[in-house]
Scaffold this active site. Structure first.
Site, PDB file in Angstrom:
ATOM      1  N   GLY A  14     -24.722 -12.057 110.694  1.00 24.23           N
ATOM      2  CA  GLY A  14     -23.959 -11.256 111.662  1.00 24.23           C
ATOM      3  C   GLY A  14     -22.990 -10.320 110.960  1.00 24.23           C
ATOM      4  N   ASP A  15     -22.369 -10.790 109.873  1.00 22.23           N
ATOM      5  CA  ASP A  15     -21.430  -9.929 109.140  1.00 22.23           C
ATOM      6  C   ASP A  15     -22.170  -8.822 108.397  1.00 22.23           C
ATOM      7  OD1 ASP A  15     -18.872 -10.934 109.786  1.00 22.23           O
ATOM      8  OD2 ASP A  15     -19.226 -12.687 108.525  1.00 22.23           O
ATOM      9  N   SER A  55     -18.449 -11.857 114.112  1.00 19.54           N
ATOM     10  CA  SER A  55     -19.895 -11.828 113.867  1.00 19.54           C
ATOM     11  C   SER A  55     -20.641 -12.666 114.905  1.00 19.54           C
ATOM     12  CB  SER A  55     -20.219 -12.340 112.456  1.00 19.54           C
ATOM     13  OG  SER A  55     -19.812 -13.685 112.309  1.00 19.54           O
ATOM     14  N   HIS A  56     -19.949 -13.610 115.558  1.00 22.01           N
ATOM     15  CA  HIS A  56     -20.611 -14.457 116.553  1.00 22.01           C
ATOM     16  C   HIS A  56     -19.940 -14.361 117.924  1.00 22.01           C
ATOM     17  CE1 HIS A  56     -22.496 -15.741 112.926  1.00 22.01           C
ATOM     18  NE2 HIS A  56     -23.428 -16.314 113.650  1.00 22.01           N
ATOM     19  N   HIS A  62     -29.764 -21.984 118.699  1.00 21.95           N
ATOM     20  CA  HIS A  62     -28.326 -21.871 118.397  1.00 21.95           C
ATOM     21  C   HIS A  62     -28.094 -20.473 117.879  1.00 21.95           C
ATOM     22  CE1 HIS A  62     -24.308 -22.885 117.260  1.00 21.95           C
ATOM     23  NE2 HIS A  62     -24.466 -24.138 117.661  1.00 21.95           N
ATOM     24  N   PHE A  63     -27.187 -19.745 118.535  1.00 23.17           N
ATOM     25  CA  PHE A  63     -26.993 -18.346 118.144  1.00 23.17           C
ATOM     26  C   PHE A  63     -25.499 -18.057 118.016  1.00 23.17           C
ATOM     27  CE2 PHE A  63     -27.914 -13.700 119.201  1.00 23.17           C
ATOM     28  CZ  PHE A  63     -28.618 -13.484 118.037  1.00 23.17           C
ATOM     29  N   ALA A 117     -21.497 -20.509 106.736  1.00 20.80           N
ATOM     30  CA  ALA A 117     -22.911 -20.302 106.448  1.00 20.80           C
ATOM     31  C   ALA A 117     -23.160 -20.743 105.003  1.00 20.80           C
ATOM     32  CB  ALA A 117     -23.256 -18.819 106.610  1.00 20.80           C
ATOM     33  N   ARG A 130      -8.098 -18.884 112.565  1.00 23.64           N
ATOM     34  CA  ARG A 130      -8.638 -18.835 113.930  1.00 23.64           C
ATOM     35  C   ARG A 130      -7.575 -19.229 114.948  1.00 23.64           C
ATOM     36  NH1 ARG A 130     -11.644 -21.966 115.820  1.00 23.64           N
ATOM     37  NH2 ARG A 130     -11.819 -23.577 114.241  1.00 23.64           N
ATOM     38  N   HIS A 143     -27.156 -22.206  92.817  1.00 25.80           N
ATOM     39  CA  HIS A 143     -27.871 -23.465  93.061  1.00 25.80           C
ATOM     40  C   HIS A 143     -27.125 -24.388  94.016  1.00 25.80           C
ATOM     41  CE1 HIS A 143     -25.095 -24.166  89.712  1.00 25.80           C
ATOM     42  NE2 HIS A 143     -25.097 -25.441  90.054  1.00 25.80           N
ATOM     43  N   ARG A 194      -3.331 -21.594 103.379  1.00 21.80           N
ATOM     44  CA  ARG A 194      -3.933 -21.681 104.713  1.00 21.80           C
ATOM     45  C   ARG A 194      -5.037 -22.731 104.687  1.00 21.80           C
ATOM     46  NH1 ARG A 194      -7.929 -16.429 105.123  1.00 21.80           N
ATOM     47  NH2 ARG A 194      -9.445 -17.387 106.500  1.00 21.80           N
TER      48      ARG A 194
HETATM   49  P1  NDP Z   1     -16.282 -17.613 106.550  1.00 23.05           P
HETATM   50  O1  NDP Z   1     -16.648 -17.420 105.118  1.00 23.05           O
HETATM   51  O2  NDP Z   1     -15.618 -16.504 107.251  1.00 23.05           O
HETATM   52  O3  NDP Z   1     -15.331 -18.878 106.680  1.00 23.05           O
HETATM   53  C1  NDP Z   1     -15.775 -20.142 106.260  1.00 23.05           C
HETATM   54  C2  NDP Z   1     -14.706 -21.182 106.449  1.00 23.05           C
HETATM   55  O4  NDP Z   1     -13.732 -21.048 105.418  1.00 23.05           O
HETATM   56  C3  NDP Z   1     -13.941 -21.072 107.760  1.00 23.05           C
HETATM   57  O5  NDP Z   1     -13.721 -22.347 108.261  1.00 23.05           O
HETATM   58  C4  NDP Z   1     -12.632 -20.387 107.362  1.00 23.05           C
HETATM   59  O6  NDP Z   1     -11.532 -20.752 108.179  1.00 23.05           O
HETATM   60  C5  NDP Z   1     -12.441 -20.934 105.967  1.00 23.05           C
HETATM   61  N1  NDP Z   1     -11.700 -20.025 105.113  1.00 23.05           N
HETATM   62  C6  NDP Z   1     -11.982 -18.728 104.857  1.00 23.05           C
HETATM   63  N2  NDP Z   1     -11.096 -18.224 103.974  1.00 23.05           N
HETATM   64  C7  NDP Z   1     -10.243 -19.231 103.661  1.00 23.05           C
HETATM   65  C8  NDP Z   1      -9.099 -19.346 102.821  1.00 23.05           C
HETATM   66  N3  NDP Z   1      -8.675 -18.305 102.102  1.00 23.05           N
HETATM   67  N4  NDP Z   1      -8.471 -20.519 102.759  1.00 23.05           N
HETATM   68  C9  NDP Z   1      -8.897 -21.580 103.482  1.00 23.05           C
HETATM   69  N5  NDP Z   1      -9.970 -21.551 104.298  1.00 23.05           N
HETATM   70  C10 NDP Z   1     -10.626 -20.383 104.394  1.00 23.05           C
HETATM   71  O7  NDP Z   1     -17.562 -18.084 107.397  1.00 23.05           O
HETATM   72  P2  NDP Z   1     -19.073 -17.585 107.258  1.00 23.05           P
HETATM   73  O8  NDP Z   1     -19.056 -16.110 107.131  1.00 23.05           O
HETATM   74  O9  NDP Z   1     -19.764 -18.371 106.223  1.00 23.05           O
HETATM   75  O10 NDP Z   1     -19.672 -17.972 108.688  1.00 23.05           O
HETATM   76  C11 NDP Z   1     -19.320 -17.222 109.827  1.00 23.05           C
HETATM   77  C12 NDP Z   1     -19.876 -17.844 111.085  1.00 23.05           C
HETATM   78  O11 NDP Z   1     -21.269 -17.658 111.161  1.00 23.05           O
HETATM   79  C13 NDP Z   1     -19.658 -19.344 111.253  1.00 23.05           C
HETATM   80  O12 NDP Z   1     -18.973 -19.557 112.459  1.00 23.05           O
HETATM   81  C14 NDP Z   1     -21.060 -19.927 111.326  1.00 23.05           C
HETATM   82  O13 NDP Z   1     -21.181 -21.039 112.192  1.00 23.05           O
HETATM   83  C15 NDP Z   1     -21.815 -18.761 111.871  1.00 23.05           C
HETATM   84  N6  NDP Z   1     -23.266 -18.863 111.607  1.00 23.05           N
HETATM   85  C16 NDP Z   1     -24.089 -19.270 112.631  1.00 23.05           C
HETATM   86  C17 NDP Z   1     -25.454 -19.374 112.441  1.00 23.05           C
HETATM   87  C18 NDP Z   1     -26.331 -19.870 113.534  1.00 23.05           C
HETATM   88  O14 NDP Z   1     -27.551 -19.945 113.347  1.00 23.05           O
HETATM   89  N7  NDP Z   1     -25.840 -20.227 114.698  1.00 23.05           N
HETATM   90  C19 NDP Z   1     -26.078 -19.014 111.172  1.00 23.05           C
HETATM   91  C20 NDP Z   1     -25.109 -18.676 110.146  1.00 23.05           C
HETATM   92  C21 NDP Z   1     -23.766 -18.571 110.378  1.00 23.05           C
HETATM   93  P3  NDP Z   1     -11.040 -19.750 109.351  1.00 23.05           P
HETATM   94  O15 NDP Z   1     -12.119 -19.819 110.388  1.00 23.05           O
HETATM   95  O16 NDP Z   1      -9.732 -20.256 109.813  1.00 23.05           O
HETATM   96  O17 NDP Z   1     -10.968 -18.381 108.731  1.00 23.05           O
END
Ligand code: NDP
Length: 356
Positions: free
Chosen positions: A203-204, A63-64, A136-137, A196, A325, A246, A319
């Site tokens: 992005g997703d 997504s990024h 920041h994107f 997030a 990652r 909340h 995990r």
């Molecule tokens: P995810 O829900 O995909 O993941 C969130 C975190 O949880 C990650 O660190 C992930 O680790 C971890 N995780 C996920 N599943 C498990 C599991 N089963 N067990 C343990 N840990 C787990 O992230 P989001 O969808 O919330 O965010 C995606 C991206 O969007 C982020 O990188 C965020 O920075 C970016 N974003 C950027 C914005 C901006 O303005 N720049 C705005 C909003 C979001 P792992 O990575 O190893 O899967």
């Protein structure tokens, strides 16, 4: 990936349209940097932005990753952002580093401020960076992982254009306001989480809309305030929702306090892109906390982290955040990153056209 490509553009042209190919992390970074340079970003900053996109793609944070390039290019054709802005970096007497990114990208400004933040954290045990007027994107873990690789604990938050309603609300107020945390380990990659505050990152939702897939219930509302699983309805005047009601809503509020109120940056709902119809980035703020665990007097910190990681695994957590990652990273480094050559070539052309 050991294959050395001398002319990346010729290599991409050798593929039939719609045929996929693989590029090494290094070759792809160099190509994406060229695209940013052609679009008007100075060389040094272009290298940082290219890494931001390619490292996200490398680590499976699609997504990024490359998905963001068209939006970067569209933004760079406007005056909404100032590529190449020279950030103002001011070290206060205490442990604070103030950064005015002058409407430039956040990551190059952070790269410039990082040595001062680390030095202050080493001297005092803790330092904070407050950044405003920054775009920041990208994925946020990229901002904290380098701190943990150098032995620091780091926490960062950014706010962004309002796309998410508070709990009970039906209209966007908050950005999807992510936060990322990184903690060093002895001889192992840091533990890093990055998330997030919305149920799903925007992005997703865009990726789901592009592929015609529904999103899970509870992800967002349509423009009439009704729950919907259609990502297109969420994106078309609707709103995303905070994770866990909340709880996510309060964390998004905290991000506004730390990344906007404290830094002097825009609140998410204050970001006004009217007049910049093709701009996608947010002119917002960023908060970063850096702690030096070596100054806490607790010499067994890294053993304590290992005990924590071991206990989590023994309790059934298969995990740790960051593990997925790191596994993707290894695969990308071994086998290269799958790309669409026609798409990359079209971005090269678009970047040149945008500059002209
Ligand atoms: P995810 O829900 O995909 O993941 C969130 C975190 O949880 C990650 O660190 C992930 O680790 C971890 N995780 C996920 N599943 C498990 C599991 N089963 N067990 C343990 N840990 C787990 O992230 P989001 O969808 O919330 O965010 C995606 C991206 O969007 C982020 O990188 C965020 O920075 C970016 N974003 C950027 C914005 C901006 O303005 N720049 C705005 C909003 C979001 P792992 O990575 O190893 O899967």
């Amino acid at each position: 990936m050991s294959q050395k490509i001398t002319n990346i553009q010729a290599y991409l042209r050798s593929f039939a349209s719609a045929e996929a190919c693989r590029l090494s992390v290094q070759d792809l970074s160099s190509l994406i940097a060229t695209i940013f340079i052609r679009a008007g970003v100075p060389d040094g900053q272009a290298q940082i932005l290219a890494r931001t996109c390619v490292y996200a793609e490398r680590d499976g944070a699609h997504s990024h990753g490359l998905h963001r390039i068209p939006a970067y290019l569209a933004t760079l054709t406007t005056d909404w952002i100032t590529p190449g802005a020279e950030p103002d970096i001011h070290e206060s007497a205490g442990g604070t580093v103030l950064v005015d990114a002058k409407s430039g990208f956040a990551q190059p400004a952070l790269a410039q401020a990082m040595p001062a933040v680390m030095r202050k954290a080493s001297e005092s045990g803790v330092a904070i960076m407050l950044m405003k007027n920054s775009h920041h994107f990208g994925a946020l873990w990229l901002d904290v992982e380098p701190f943990a690789e150098r032995g620091f604990v780091a926490l960062t938050m950014v706010n962004s254009t309002s796309h998410m309603a508070p709990v009970g609300g039906t209209k966007p107020v908050y950005g999807t306001n992510p936060m990322a945390f990184a903690c060093p380990r002895d001889g192992k990659p840091p533990i890093v989480f990055d998330q997030a505050t919305s149920v799903m990152a925007k992005g997703d939702v865009q990726l789901a809309a592009n592929s015609g897939q529904p999103v899970p219930p509870g992800t967002g509302l349509d423009k009439f305030g009704k729950p919907t699983e259609d990502p297109a309805e969420i994106l078309d005047g609707g709103t995303l929702l905070p994770f866990s009601g909340h709880k996510g809503s309060s964390i998004a509020m905290m991000v506004e306090v730390l990344a906007a109120a404290l830094t002097g940056g825009n609140f998410s709902w204050e970001i006004d892109k009217s007049g910049y119809t093709t701009a996608h980035t947010s002119r917002a703020g960023q908060f970063l906390l850096c702690i030096d665990p070596r100054s806490s007097g607790e010499s067994a910190f890294t053993q304590r982290i290992e005990a924590l990681a071991r206990t989590l695994r023994e309790s059934g957590q298969s995990r740790l955040p960051g593990d997925r990652r790191y596994a993707n990273r290894k695969r990308s480094e071994d086998d290269g990153i799958a790309v669409n050559p026609a798409l990359l070539l079209s971005w090269l052309e678009a970047s040149q056209a945008g500059k002209a």
